[in-house]
Every structure is written in structure tokens, then in C-alpha cells.
Design an enzyme around this catalytic site. Sequence first.
Site, PDB file in Angstrom:
ATOM      1  N   HIS A  71       0.818  -1.211   0.000  1.00  0.00           N
ATOM      2  CA  HIS A  71       0.000   0.000   0.000  1.00  0.00           C
ATOM      3  C   HIS A  71       0.856   1.268   0.000  1.00  0.00           C
ATOM      4  O   HIS A  71       0.350   2.366  -0.047  1.00  0.00           O
ATOM      5  CB  HIS A  71      -0.895   0.042   1.244  1.00  0.00           C
ATOM      6  CG  HIS A  71      -0.114   0.254   2.517  1.00  0.00           C
ATOM      7  ND1 HIS A  71       0.545  -0.757   3.163  1.00  0.00           N
ATOM      8  CD2 HIS A  71       0.142   1.371   3.229  1.00  0.00           C
ATOM      9  CE1 HIS A  71       1.155  -0.284   4.221  1.00  0.00           C
ATOM     10  NE2 HIS A  71       0.950   1.012   4.294  1.00  0.00           N
TER      11      HIS A  71
HETATM   12  C1  UD1 Z   1      -1.901   5.512   5.782  1.00  0.00           C
HETATM   13  C2  UD1 Z   1      -0.616   6.092   6.349  1.00  0.00           C
HETATM   14  C3  UD1 Z   1       0.512   5.082   6.186  1.00  0.00           C
HETATM   15  C4  UD1 Z   1       0.134   3.753   6.815  1.00  0.00           C
HETATM   16  C5  UD1 Z   1      -1.200   3.279   6.250  1.00  0.00           C
HETATM   17  C6  UD1 Z   1      -1.648   2.038   6.962  1.00  0.00           C
HETATM   18  C7  UD1 Z   1      -0.177   8.520   6.221  1.00  0.00           C
HETATM   19  C8  UD1 Z   1       0.555   9.553   5.494  1.00  0.00           C
HETATM   20  N1  UD1 Z   1      -0.211   7.304   5.638  1.00  0.00           N
HETATM   21  O1  UD1 Z   1      -1.719   5.295   4.394  1.00  0.00           O
HETATM   22  O2  UD1 Z   1       1.686   5.547   6.805  1.00  0.00           O
HETATM   23  O3  UD1 Z   1       1.134   2.812   6.522  1.00  0.00           O
HETATM   24  O4  UD1 Z   1      -2.192   4.296   6.448  1.00  0.00           O
HETATM   25  O5  UD1 Z   1      -2.569   1.300   6.231  1.00  0.00           O
HETATM   26  O6  UD1 Z   1      -0.729   8.773   7.271  1.00  0.00           O
HETATM   27  N2  UD1 Z   1      -9.217   4.483   1.707  1.00  0.00           N
HETATM   28  C9  UD1 Z   1     -10.431   3.838   1.704  1.00  0.00           C
HETATM   29  N3  UD1 Z   1     -10.965   3.496   2.906  1.00  0.00           N
HETATM   30  C10 UD1 Z   1     -10.353   3.747   4.097  1.00  0.00           C
HETATM   31  C11 UD1 Z   1      -9.132   4.419   4.076  1.00  0.00           C
HETATM   32  C12 UD1 Z   1      -8.562   4.763   2.881  1.00  0.00           C
HETATM   33  O7  UD1 Z   1     -11.022   3.588   0.657  1.00  0.00           O
HETATM   34  O8  UD1 Z   1     -10.918   3.393   5.156  1.00  0.00           O
HETATM   35  C13 UD1 Z   1      -8.583   4.816   0.397  1.00  0.00           C
HETATM   36  C14 UD1 Z   1      -8.913   6.232  -0.088  1.00  0.00           C
HETATM   37  O9  UD1 Z   1      -9.077   6.170  -1.475  1.00  0.00           O
HETATM   38  C15 UD1 Z   1      -7.642   6.992   0.233  1.00  0.00           C
HETATM   39  C16 UD1 Z   1      -6.563   5.941   0.087  1.00  0.00           C
HETATM   40  O10 UD1 Z   1      -7.182   4.726   0.523  1.00  0.00           O
HETATM   41  O11 UD1 Z   1      -7.442   8.084  -0.612  1.00  0.00           O
HETATM   42  C17 UD1 Z   1      -5.332   6.223   0.911  1.00  0.00           C
HETATM   43  O12 UD1 Z   1      -5.662   6.446   2.271  1.00  0.00           O
HETATM   44  P1  UD1 Z   1      -4.786   7.402   3.211  1.00  0.00           P
HETATM   45  O13 UD1 Z   1      -5.431   7.485   4.520  1.00  0.00           O
HETATM   46  O14 UD1 Z   1      -4.495   8.670   2.511  1.00  0.00           O
HETATM   47  O15 UD1 Z   1      -3.399   6.696   3.321  1.00  0.00           O
HETATM   48  P2  UD1 Z   1      -2.966   5.175   3.427  1.00  0.00           P
HETATM   49  O16 UD1 Z   1      -2.419   4.761   2.100  1.00  0.00           O
HETATM   50  O17 UD1 Z   1      -4.052   4.357   4.011  1.00  0.00           O
HETATM   51  N1  UDP Z   2      -3.283  -6.394   8.682  1.00  0.00           N
HETATM   52  C1  UDP Z   2      -4.525  -6.971   8.942  1.00  0.00           C
HETATM   53  N2  UDP Z   2      -5.314  -7.332   7.880  1.00  0.00           N
HETATM   54  C2  UDP Z   2      -4.918  -7.175   6.595  1.00  0.00           C
HETATM   55  C3  UDP Z   2      -3.641  -6.608   6.346  1.00  0.00           C
HETATM   56  C4  UDP Z   2      -2.857  -6.221   7.409  1.00  0.00           C
HETATM   57  O1  UDP Z   2      -4.893  -7.155  10.104  1.00  0.00           O
HETATM   58  O2  UDP Z   2      -5.687  -7.522   5.680  1.00  0.00           O
HETATM   59  C5  UDP Z   2      -2.466  -5.915   9.826  1.00  0.00           C
HETATM   60  C6  UDP Z   2      -1.100  -6.543   9.978  1.00  0.00           C
HETATM   61  O3  UDP Z   2      -1.180  -7.640  10.836  1.00  0.00           O
HETATM   62  C7  UDP Z   2      -0.261  -5.428  10.567  1.00  0.00           C
HETATM   63  C8  UDP Z   2      -0.961  -4.172  10.153  1.00  0.00           C
HETATM   64  O4  UDP Z   2      -2.209  -4.547   9.605  1.00  0.00           O
HETATM   65  O5  UDP Z   2      -0.280  -5.465  11.985  1.00  0.00           O
HETATM   66  C9  UDP Z   2      -0.146  -3.434   9.142  1.00  0.00           C
HETATM   67  O6  UDP Z   2      -0.886  -2.363   8.625  1.00  0.00           O
HETATM   68  P1  UDP Z   2      -0.480  -1.635   7.305  1.00  0.00           P
HETATM   69  O7  UDP Z   2       0.327  -2.535   6.459  1.00  0.00           O
HETATM   70  O8  UDP Z   2      -1.757  -1.106   6.737  1.00  0.00           O
HETATM   71  O9  UDP Z   2       0.346  -0.383   7.802  1.00  0.00           O
HETATM   72  P2  UDP Z   2       1.894  -0.133   8.162  1.00  0.00           P
HETATM   73  O10 UDP Z   2       2.294  -1.103   9.190  1.00  0.00           O
HETATM   74  O11 UDP Z   2       2.661  -0.263   6.896  1.00  0.00           O
HETATM   75  O12 UDP Z   2       1.904   1.269   8.620  1.00  0.00           O
END
Ligand code: UD1
Ligand code: UDP
Length: 439
Positions: A209
Site C-alpha cells: 500500500h
Molecule cells: C496511511 C498512512 C501510512 C500507513 C497506512 C496504513 C499517512 C501519510 N499514511 O496510508 O503511513 O502505513 O495508512 O494502512 O498517514 N481508503 C479507503 N478506505 C479507508 C481508508 C482509505 O477507501 O478506510 C482509500 C482512499 O481512497 C484513500 C486511500 O485509501 O485516498 C489512501 O488512504 P490514506 O489514509 O491517505 O493513506 P494510506 O495509504 O491508508
Molecule cells: N493487517 C490486517 N489485515 C490485513 C492486512 C494487514 O490485520 O488484511 C495488519 C497486519 O497484521 C499489521 C498491520 O495490519 O499489523 C499493518 O498495517 P499496514 O500494512 O496497513 O500499515 P503499516 O504497518 O505499513 O503502517
Amino acid sequence: MKIATILGTRPEIIKMAPIIAEINARGIDHVVLHTGQHYDKEMSDNFFRDLEIPAPEYNIHVGSGTHAKQTGLMMEGIEKILLDEKPDIVLVQGDTNAVLSGALVCAKLHIAVGHVEAGLRSFDMTMPEEVNRRVADICTAMYFIPTENSAINLLSEGFSRKNLMITGNTVVDACFRHLEIAKKRGFGEQSLIDLDIDNMDNILTLTMHRAENVDIKERVTDIIEALKELNDMNIIFPIHPRTKNTLKNFGLFDELNDLEHVHIIKPIGYLDFLLLTSKSTLILTDSGGLQEEAITLDIPALTLRYNTERPETVEVGGNILVGADKKAILENANKILNDKEFADRMKQAPNPYGQGDAAIKTVDAIEKYYSKGLLDIKAPEDIMDSFERKMAHIEEDITVADFEEKQNSLVHMAYDGEKMVFPADELNLNGMMITYDKR
Ligand code: UD1
Ligand code: UDP
């Protein structure tokens, strides 16, 4: 004492859950603010359910948007709630926009910030997470640090060792506790039951992601080209909503989904995910948390990144950085699959993230700071006197704590001749070169 916890995304909920549970078990006054950055049930609510923590008292509902929009809305919402709740300390976790906003608001309101998982550095300022964690650390009063390596990052940036606490990572607490619960329950997610994961071999769990992978068409294309050739593996891919959107926009989703050995499913709950990863032969990921969980669960990991703020996992041999490089992905994945000795060495890598008691250590430290009045952020009352940073080679048996008392000083860094070591109170300094601040 009153604690406020700010969280907003899936990994923050998972990694704060052990601390929230510990705070609640001790009966400490506590409020939780959800920024609403993640809002889908699969990215938020399901984790409060699986990790058995209460729903947050507040949700700011910022939703998705640009960094400036998310950060601005979060700051406004957080400020309003904190002015009302007046906590003694605010906890933030990791490196998301919630951490940046929460820490900045608290610094301006003179509220102590406790940064959980502080000190990680990728040294890559193009990552939004690197900016967030560095800014948050400037505003932090208590640093809860997973490893000595991360503590040394903070010392190198000039932070005082007194507020640096090496606790391990709460992901280990969450993993240990919930894997047992998950094993007793078995798979709950229908998509996994339908795939009959219990009887499946050669599982490769894939997550990605990270903006620098999934937002760049060339990189995702290269990764997909590698996935196509990994057809003796069963690739299970719980897809992050960001990735689903970008793959669709690039016209790559159907191509990937049509591959017989690739199973794209919705993001799954924590118990299902732990069970899935613990049954896997290999984890392929660009997730931060998953690099830590892989080494905790003894599963070899290949990380789809060119750098990592979790270098310990690579140093101990449990994780290999493969970037978005098709050749590196294929070579290493095939080696893990076919070379048992190589795979076993990766599995046996020691876990650098502690024993699963990070939450207890964190809450212990907060209670200690509170009882000593160290959470009060006040303007200095003494007129500043001189401050000198000195260097010395120590040639006697003396601990850091004794040296500091004798010299009325604070040890800043210690070098054992080869590398820097964290100057914990009980460290014997004999033979070391140190820098220290003389008052
Ligand atoms: C965010 C964090 C990242 C973290 C990740 C965990 C920042 C800068 N980024 O990235 O560090 O690793 O979360 O997963 O804070 N969206 C949905 N539903 C949701 C949430 C998001 O559809 O519930 C989609 C939207 O299109 C959105 C995109 O995902 O634009 C990205 O979401 P965003 O919250 O901007 O950042 P993440 O990629 O989730
Ligand atoms: N995770 C989960 N379900 C999923 C994918 C990830 O529970 O389908 C959990 C995973 O065990 C880990 C966390 O989500 O603890 C990681 O989140 P993510 O990769 O979104 O964020 P990051 O750690 O890179 O910030």
C-alpha cells in the site's frame, strides 16, 4: 492522571491496543480520539472488535484527502477535543498524519506527547511517514522506542537520553496475545474459509500500500510481473483500498485478479490475518508492521522497498529488501521455497522487538513521569547558565548513573570502540569514549 490516545489507521489501532488495554486495566482516566483517516469497517471497526478494545470516545471523521487537508482537519479537531479534555499526556503511535497533527497540536498547547514507536528512520525524506515521525519527535516529551538502534537514531539527532525508553514494540504484545485467541477460534473470514487455507500449502501472503510503490505504475507493473512467475505459490492478497484504487486506475487489477494462483480478497481482521501469516511460507510486503510481525512469527519476509526504518530485521537475517525489482523478488522467493536451509536460517532470526511486554513498560514509565511531575510542560524558571558538551575516554569501572552523579552531567553518547551503544543507567563505561553535557 488523564491520558488521551490519538489514532486513525489500522496499524495504529493494532499497536495501541495493548497500551489501551493496559491503561484501562489500571483504571487510569483515558480518552481515545480516532481521526477517521481509516473509516471502512475492514480498516477500522473490525480491529476494535478483534483486539477487544472499546470504541473511541471521539471520531473526527477527516476521511481521505491530500496530506495538507487531512493534517489541517485533524489539527483543528484534535485541538478542540484536547482543550476540553485537558489530558496530562497524549499518546501517538508511529508515523501517520495523526502523529504529525497530534504532536504539533500538543506542542502548541504545552501538553506532553508520548511517542510510541519513536526513533525509526528510513532516511528517505520523500516518504510522508519519515517527515511525520521526525516532526513528531521534535514535539515529544516521552519516547517509547522499540530497539537500541532506534534510540541511537534519536541520540544522534541530539535528544536527551533521559526521556528515551527502550520498550520493545507493542506489535509483539498484540501478536503473542491474539495469535493464541486466533488459533482457538480458527478462520472466521468467509473468503479464507472458501479458499480452504487450512489445507493449502506454499502460501505467500502479500500486502502492499506504500505510496512509493502503488502510486507508481512502473513499480506496480514490475511487482505484478514477478507475481505472475511465482505460480508454484498460492498468493493471498488482502488488498488495501488505496492499492485497489490505483490498480484499477492503471488498468492492472483484472490482469492480476485473473491469475489462477493469485487470490485478491478484502482486507481481513487481525485474528484472520495473524492465522494467515503464521501459516505462510513467505511474506511479501511493503508494510512496516508486517516486517515486524514476520520476524515475531518466524516467517521469512521479502520487503518491497529500497530502504527500511526496520533495519534490525534485515541485520538479524529475517527480512530481505527486494525493492520493486522483479529479479530480486523471484530469486529470493524461489530460494525460500526451494532451499530449506536458507529458509530455516531466515525463520531462526532472533526477534529484535522484545518479549511482548512493551505496553507494561510504557504505562509504567508514564505513571512514573506523572508521579514525579515530569509531564508538566512549563517555561523554564531558572535563568539559563552555561552548557558545555565534553568528550572523555573512561578508564575506570563506573556506570553511567554514577558518572553522571559524580560529574553533575548527563551522558549523551557512548562508543565502545567500534559502534555507538545506548548509555543506559547501568552500563559500565570502562574503555568507552563518551560525550556528555556538563552543567
Ligand atoms: C496511511 C498512512 C501510512 C500507513 C497506512 C496504513 C499517512 C501519510 N499514511 O496510508 O503511513 O502505513 O495508512 O494502512 O498517514 N481508503 C479507503 N478506505 C479507508 C481508508 C482509505 O477507501 O478506510 C482509500 C482512499 O481512497 C484513500 C486511500 O485509501 O485516498 C489512501 O488512504 P490514506 O489514509 O491517505 O493513506 P494510506 O495509504 O491508508
Ligand atoms: N493487517 C490486517 N489485515 C490485513 C492486512 C494487514 O490485520 O488484511 C495488519 C497486519 O497484521 C499489521 C498491520 O495490519 O499489523 C499493518 O498495517 P499496514 O500494512 O496497513 O500499515 P503499516 O504497518 O505499513 O503502517
